[in-house]
Design a protein around this motif. Sequence first.
Motif, PDB file in Angstrom:
ATOM      1  N   ALA A 118      92.240  -2.245 -36.206  1.00 53.85           N
ATOM      2  CA  ALA A 118      91.048  -2.169 -37.048  1.00 53.85           C
ATOM      3  C   ALA A 118      90.008  -1.210 -36.487  1.00 53.85           C
ATOM      4  O   ALA A 118      89.141  -0.739 -37.204  1.00 53.85           O
ATOM      5  N   GLN A 119      90.088  -0.929 -35.191  1.00 53.47           N
ATOM      6  CA  GLN A 119      89.116  -0.066 -34.548  1.00 53.47           C
ATOM      7  C   GLN A 119      89.664   1.323 -34.260  1.00 53.47           C
ATOM      8  O   GLN A 119      88.931   2.200 -33.839  1.00 53.47           O
ATOM      9  N   ALA A 120      90.941   1.533 -34.502  1.00 49.40           N
ATOM     10  CA  ALA A 120      91.626   2.698 -33.979  1.00 49.40           C
ATOM     11  C   ALA A 120      91.066   4.026 -34.478  1.00 49.40           C
ATOM     12  O   ALA A 120      91.192   5.038 -33.801  1.00 49.40           O
ATOM     13  N   GLN A 121      90.446   4.042 -35.664  1.00 45.47           N
ATOM     14  CA  GLN A 121      89.953   5.297 -36.220  1.00 45.47           C
ATOM     15  C   GLN A 121      88.459   5.510 -35.944  1.00 45.47           C
ATOM     16  O   GLN A 121      87.863   6.424 -36.470  1.00 45.47           O
ATOM     17  N   THR A 122      87.862   4.652 -35.157  1.00 41.20           N
ATOM     18  CA  THR A 122      86.417   4.701 -34.956  1.00 41.20           C
ATOM     19  C   THR A 122      86.065   5.290 -33.607  1.00 41.20           C
ATOM     20  O   THR A 122      86.514   4.808 -32.579  1.00 41.20           O
ATOM     21  N   LYS A 123      85.248   6.334 -33.629  1.00 45.14           N
ATOM     22  CA  LYS A 123      84.709   6.898 -32.399  1.00 45.14           C
ATOM     23  C   LYS A 123      83.213   6.617 -32.350  1.00 45.14           C
ATOM     24  O   LYS A 123      82.541   6.528 -33.379  1.00 45.14           O
ATOM     25  N   GLY A 124      82.703   6.519 -31.128  1.00 41.51           N
ATOM     26  CA  GLY A 124      81.273   6.311 -30.975  1.00 41.51           C
ATOM     27  C   GLY A 124      80.985   5.208 -29.991  1.00 41.51           C
ATOM     28  O   GLY A 124      81.882   4.518 -29.496  1.00 41.51           O
ATOM     29  N   GLY A 125      79.718   5.060 -29.660  1.00 39.63           N
ATOM     30  CA  GLY A 125      79.299   4.014 -28.751  1.00 39.63           C
ATOM     31  C   GLY A 125      79.159   4.523 -27.330  1.00 39.63           C
ATOM     32  O   GLY A 125      79.585   5.628 -26.990  1.00 39.63           O
ATOM     33  N   ALA A 126      78.537   3.700 -26.507  1.00 39.54           N
ATOM     34  CA  ALA A 126      78.301   4.045 -25.108  1.00 39.54           C
ATOM     35  C   ALA A 126      78.671   2.867 -24.224  1.00 39.54           C
ATOM     36  O   ALA A 126      78.489   1.711 -24.613  1.00 39.54           O
ATOM     37  N   LEU A 127      79.209   3.157 -23.075  1.00 36.07           N
ATOM     38  CA  LEU A 127      79.532   2.145 -22.083  1.00 36.07           C
ATOM     39  C   LEU A 127      78.595   2.321 -20.894  1.00 36.07           C
ATOM     40  O   LEU A 127      78.421   3.439 -20.397  1.00 36.07           O
ATOM     41  N   TYR A 130      87.283   7.652 -27.180  1.00 35.16           N
ATOM     42  CA  TYR A 130      86.571   7.082 -28.315  1.00 35.16           C
ATOM     43  C   TYR A 130      85.070   7.016 -28.064  1.00 35.16           C
ATOM     44  O   TYR A 130      84.264   7.222 -28.963  1.00 35.16           O
ATOM     45  N   LEU A 131      84.678   6.719 -26.838  1.00 35.63           N
ATOM     46  CA  LEU A 131      83.268   6.567 -26.517  1.00 35.63           C
ATOM     47  C   LEU A 131      82.532   7.898 -26.570  1.00 35.63           C
ATOM     48  O   LEU A 131      83.075   8.931 -26.184  1.00 35.63           O
ATOM     49  N   ASP A 132      81.277   7.850 -27.015  1.00 34.91           N
ATOM     50  CA  ASP A 132      80.430   9.038 -26.950  1.00 34.91           C
ATOM     51  C   ASP A 132      80.022   9.337 -25.519  1.00 34.91           C
ATOM     52  O   ASP A 132      79.921  10.499 -25.114  1.00 34.91           O
TER      53      ASP A 132
END
Length: 223
Positions: free
Chosen positions: A13-22, A215-217
């Motif tokens: 469900a998340q595989a096509q989503t890029k973005g976010g910060a760790l 995936y992460l920004d």
Amino acid sequence: MCSSDLTAPLAPAQAQTKGGALVYSTVAGPASLDPYMAGSLIELEVIHEIFEALVEMDENYNTRPMLASKVETSNDAKTFTFTLRKGVKFSNGQDMTSADVLASFERFAKVSTNASLLADVEKYETPDPLTFIVHLKNTNAVFVDLLKSSTYPLAILPASQKDKPARDIEIIGTGPFKLGEWQKDSHLILLRNDAYTPDESADKPDGFAGKKTAYLDSVRYNF
């Protein structure tokens, strides 16, 4: 933490989503991001996100091609021909060629703590932009395996870094992340390298090898 930790496959469900910060907290920051001088985990866990080598270690400690698409060994195990992956770019957008590989091997031999790895080299050849050949003075059937070391990695740098002193390189690699900001007593930020060229011959990350997708920004290390 290795490259696959930041580039691992997500749930469907998340595989096509890029973005976010760790945000990642650690007890101390790296003293240097020069891969040829890096032996500590604190340094290596950042370096392996930025830089890659011709061959890398998979999750079972086997040797796998990374920036090389294939490696051919002569019958006497004295000549090793690396065919480079086409289209690989550094984080500054520059194409990686055999000239960069040659310069990297020559700098490694001059400054690395592990320079003895190349002590038996007789000569190098770069017959075309995607071919790099190493000739050894003596038979060494495990030479390619030695190149996969994750400590003091023989990462490929732009040829412009060839004559840079130890610990004084520009932080430019071919990995899935690039250096954003580094304040040595405070934090370090990695940004997704949108120029990254994944290894399409693999279907997923495999240790330090395989197909990596960032995936992460950004990733922020707080010291």
